[in-house]
Motif scaffolding. Structure first.
Motif, PDB file in Angstrom:
ATOM      1  N   LEU A 225       0.834  -1.196   0.000  1.00 23.16           N
ATOM      2  CA  LEU A 225       0.000   0.000   0.000  1.00 23.16           C
ATOM      3  C   LEU A 225       0.870   1.248   0.000  1.00 23.16           C
ATOM      4  N   ASP A 226       0.360   2.321  -0.621  1.00 29.02           N
ATOM      5  CA  ASP A 226       1.094   3.584  -0.631  1.00 29.02           C
ATOM      6  C   ASP A 226       1.297   4.084   0.800  1.00 29.02           C
ATOM      7  N   GLN A 227       2.395   4.800   1.014  1.00 23.75           N
ATOM      8  CA  GLN A 227       2.685   5.327   2.348  1.00 23.75           C
ATOM      9  C   GLN A 227       1.577   6.241   2.836  1.00 23.75           C
ATOM     10  N   SER A 228       0.947   6.971   1.918  1.00 28.82           N
ATOM     11  CA  SER A 228      -0.148   7.863   2.306  1.00 28.82           C
ATOM     12  C   SER A 228      -1.332   7.074   2.868  1.00 28.82           C
ATOM     13  N   ILE A 229      -1.556   5.884   2.334  1.00 29.27           N
ATOM     14  CA  ILE A 229      -2.624   5.025   2.855  1.00 29.27           C
ATOM     15  C   ILE A 229      -2.271   4.520   4.245  1.00 29.27           C
ATOM     16  N   TRP A 230      -1.044   4.028   4.402  1.00 27.32           N
ATOM     17  CA  TRP A 230      -0.619   3.531   5.711  1.00 27.32           C
ATOM     18  C   TRP A 230      -0.792   4.602   6.785  1.00 27.32           C
ATOM     19  N   HIS A 231      -0.385   5.828   6.490  1.00 24.78           N
ATOM     20  CA  HIS A 231      -0.471   6.910   7.482  1.00 24.78           C
ATOM     21  C   HIS A 231      -1.912   7.300   7.790  1.00 24.78           C
ATOM     22  N   SER A 232      -2.838   6.947   6.894  1.00 21.39           N
ATOM     23  CA  SER A 232      -4.247   7.272   7.111  1.00 21.39           C
ATOM     24  C   SER A 232      -4.976   6.219   7.920  1.00 21.39           C
ATOM     25  N   LEU A 233      -4.402   5.021   8.031  1.00 20.26           N
ATOM     26  CA  LEU A 233      -5.083   3.907   8.675  1.00 20.26           C
ATOM     27  C   LEU A 233      -5.017   3.985  10.203  1.00 20.26           C
ATOM     28  N   THR A 234      -6.065   3.504  10.848  1.00 20.76           N
ATOM     29  CA  THR A 234      -6.063   3.389  12.307  1.00 20.76           C
ATOM     30  C   THR A 234      -5.168   2.224  12.721  1.00 20.76           C
ATOM     31  N   ASP A 235      -4.810   2.204  14.003  1.00 23.14           N
ATOM     32  CA  ASP A 235      -4.044   1.074  14.534  1.00 23.14           C
ATOM     33  C   ASP A 235      -4.784  -0.242  14.332  1.00 23.14           C
ATOM     34  N   ALA A 236      -6.088  -0.242  14.608  1.00 23.39           N
ATOM     35  CA  ALA A 236      -6.874  -1.472  14.493  1.00 23.39           C
ATOM     36  C   ALA A 236      -6.891  -1.971  13.053  1.00 23.39           C
ATOM     37  N   ALA A 237      -7.009  -1.051  12.091  1.00 22.38           N
ATOM     38  CA  ALA A 237      -7.008  -1.447  10.683  1.00 22.38           C
ATOM     39  C   ALA A 237      -5.666  -2.046  10.287  1.00 22.38           C
ATOM     40  N   CYS A 238      -4.572  -1.433  10.765  1.00 23.19           N
ATOM     41  CA  CYS A 238      -3.238  -1.980  10.486  1.00 23.19           C
ATOM     42  C   CYS A 238      -3.098  -3.380  11.077  1.00 23.19           C
ATOM     43  N   GLY A 239      -3.616  -3.561  12.288  1.00 24.00           N
ATOM     44  CA  GLY A 239      -3.540  -4.872  12.926  1.00 24.00           C
ATOM     45  C   GLY A 239      -4.371  -5.913  12.207  1.00 24.00           C
ATOM     46  N   ALA A 240      -5.549  -5.523  11.754  1.00 19.88           N
ATOM     47  CA  ALA A 240      -6.409  -6.445  11.018  1.00 19.88           C
ATOM     48  C   ALA A 240      -5.734  -6.895   9.723  1.00 19.88           C
ATOM     49  N   ILE A 241      -5.080  -5.962   9.044  1.00 22.82           N
ATOM     50  CA  ILE A 241      -4.359  -6.298   7.813  1.00 22.82           C
ATOM     51  C   ILE A 241      -3.231  -7.275   8.098  1.00 22.82           C
ATOM     52  N   GLU A 242      -2.506  -7.048   9.188  1.00 19.40           N
ATOM     53  CA  GLU A 242      -1.409  -7.947   9.549  1.00 19.40           C
ATOM     54  C   GLU A 242      -1.938  -9.344   9.866  1.00 19.40           C
ATOM     55  N   LEU A 243      -3.021  -9.430  10.605  1.00 18.89           N
ATOM     56  CA  LEU A 243      -3.614 -10.725  10.934  1.00 18.89           C
ATOM     57  C   LEU A 243      -4.094 -11.439   9.677  1.00 18.89           C
ATOM     58  N   TYR A 244      -4.693 -10.686   8.775  1.00 21.10           N
ATOM     59  CA  TYR A 244      -5.158 -11.277   7.516  1.00 21.10           C
ATOM     60  C   TYR A 244      -3.989 -11.881   6.735  1.00 21.10           C
ATOM     61  N   ASN A 245      -2.885 -11.162   6.702  1.00 17.71           N
ATOM     62  CA  ASN A 245      -1.698 -11.650   5.989  1.00 17.71           C
ATOM     63  C   ASN A 245      -1.152 -12.926   6.609  1.00 17.71           C
ATOM     64  N   GLN A 246      -1.291 -13.064   7.910  1.00 16.19           N
ATOM     65  CA  GLN A 246      -0.798 -14.261   8.580  1.00 16.19           C
ATOM     66  C   GLN A 246      -1.719 -15.459   8.376  1.00 16.19           C
ATOM     67  N   CYS A 247      -2.982 -15.185   8.020  1.00  9.55           N
ATOM     68  CA  CYS A 247      -3.942 -16.270   7.819  1.00  9.55           C
ATOM     69  C   CYS A 247      -4.035 -16.728   6.364  1.00  9.55           C
ATOM     70  N   TYR A 248      -3.834 -15.803   5.427  1.00  9.62           N
ATOM     71  CA  TYR A 248      -4.118 -16.110   4.028  1.00  9.62           C
ATOM     72  C   TYR A 248      -2.909 -15.881   3.129  1.00  9.62           C
ATOM     73  N   SER A 249      -2.618 -16.882   2.308  1.00  7.22           N
ATOM     74  CA  SER A 249      -1.583 -16.760   1.296  1.00  7.22           C
ATOM     75  C   SER A 249      -2.192 -16.564  -0.097  1.00  7.22           C
ATOM     76  N   SER A 250      -3.510 -16.665  -0.174  1.00  6.95           N
ATOM     77  CA  SER A 250      -4.250 -16.392  -1.414  1.00  6.95           C
ATOM     78  C   SER A 250      -5.627 -15.875  -1.034  1.00  6.95           C
ATOM     79  N   SER A 251      -6.333 -15.296  -1.967  1.00  8.78           N
ATOM     80  CA  SER A 251      -7.628 -14.708  -1.674  1.00  8.78           C
ATOM     81  C   SER A 251      -8.647 -15.774  -1.285  1.00  8.78           C
ATOM     82  N   PRO A 252      -9.423 -15.533  -0.212  1.00 11.01           N
ATOM     83  CA  PRO A 252     -10.487 -16.485   0.161  1.00 11.01           C
ATOM     84  C   PRO A 252     -11.615 -16.529  -0.861  1.00 11.01           C
TER      85      PRO A 252
END
Length: 307
Positions: free
Chosen positions: A277-304
């Motif tokens: 994601l663009d740096q501007s997007i990262w800086h706009s995200l809440t902590d919870a959204a960043c955490g949810a994205i990280e958890l999703y990456n740890q669960c999925y290696s391809s789209s559900p």
């Protein structure tokens, strides 16, 4: 169950993540149990209550849309085995959230809780929030831009979310005895409120029909270190509608909580999964959204969404 701190790309102090899946599939509703007890309420004292009330009154002067309400307090979570988790919950209030986790006063309470109750979290509200990564049928994640009047994360990009409400379980929940707290039927009602609240928040914030949403899958727990570990349960919700259909419904503006956001942003699933994601997007995200994205990456290696 893996727990670790993560320095996010949004410029805050970072987050703590509790990954329940350990790289496997997320947790389903039927795999979740609730241990509800008033022993898990936050500890307090007269001087703490007075300080919280002063903070709350000051906040309300500048925002007359704030209102106090009971919330479930997150005490902890544990795995029984690979297929079952137990969430420990007590009660707290939104006022206590604003006066503890969301205020510098929380730092003083961490010290006091450690000294008086042998637990740095014991005097913090720690209400359980819920949030969802909403994935459309054309594989795009939806994020909301929060309105400037909201109590937390004004103007930030966030996943749909809110809080499960104790009053939806029972208006008498605050007077339950310990025996009533432990009744299987009452624990089940709390679990249903938690999972159902995820879908209801999507309906009320985005204007999506409940029948377009699959049952939420629990990815894990995220704690915002900037808010003294303020917790949220993060879910994945698959939607049967395309991003264009979702946008059309959102723009009608007739949803119950339409005023909590001022717009929506769609991000491609592969970019979210690849943390691309663009740096501007990262800086706009809440902590919870960043955490949810990280958890999703740890669960999925391809789209559900892939067959």
């Amino acid at each position: 169950m893996a727990e670790f701190d993560l320095k996010t790309k949004n410029g805050t102090e970072g987050i703590e993540i509790i990954n329940l899946s350990n790289g496997k599939i997320p947790i389903q509703r039927k795999q979740t149990e609730i241990n509800f007890s008033r022993r898990f309420d936050n500890n307090s004292d007269s001087w703490i209550e007075k300080s919280i009330k002063l903070i709350w009154n000051e906040k309300c002067k500048n925002n007359d849309r704030l209102y106090n309400q009971s919330k479930f307090r997150f005490e902890g979570i544990r795995k029984i085995d690979d297929n079952q988790v137990v969430i420990n919950l007590g009660l707290t209030t939104y006022m206590e959230l604003i006066g503890t986790n969301c205020n510098p006063f929380g730092k003083q309470l961490v010290v006091y809780g450690t000294q008086s109750f042998n637990s740095k979290r014991s005097c913090l509200a720690d209400p359980l929030g819920v949030g969802s990564l909403l994935l459309t049928s054309d594989s795009k994640f939806l994020f909301l831009k929060r309105a400037m009047w909201t109590g937390e994360d004004k103007g930030k990009l966030d996943r749909p979310g809110g809080h499960p409400e104790p009053d939806n379980v029972s208006t008498n929940i605050r007077t339950w005895t310990e025996e009533e707290c432990h009744l299987p039927k009452n624990r089940l009602r709390i679990r249903e409120e938690i999972f159902d609240s995820v879908k209801c928040e999507i309906r009320d914030e985005i204007n999506l029909p409940l029948e377009s949403l699959k049952d939420p899958l629990l990815l894990g727990i995220v704690r915002s270190l900037e808010r003294f570990g303020r917790p949220s349960a993060e879910f994945l919700v698959l939607c049967s509608l395309t991003s264009k259909e979702v946008e059309k419904l959102y723009l009608k503006g007739c949803q119950a909580e339409a005023d909590e956001s001022v717009g929506i942003v769609f991000l491609p699933e592969e970019k979210v999964r690849g943390l691309d994601l663009d740096q501007s997007i990262w800086h706009s995200l809440t902590d919870a959204a960043c955490g949810a994205i990280e958890l999703y990456n740890q669960c999925y290696s391809s789209s559900p969404n892939q067959p």
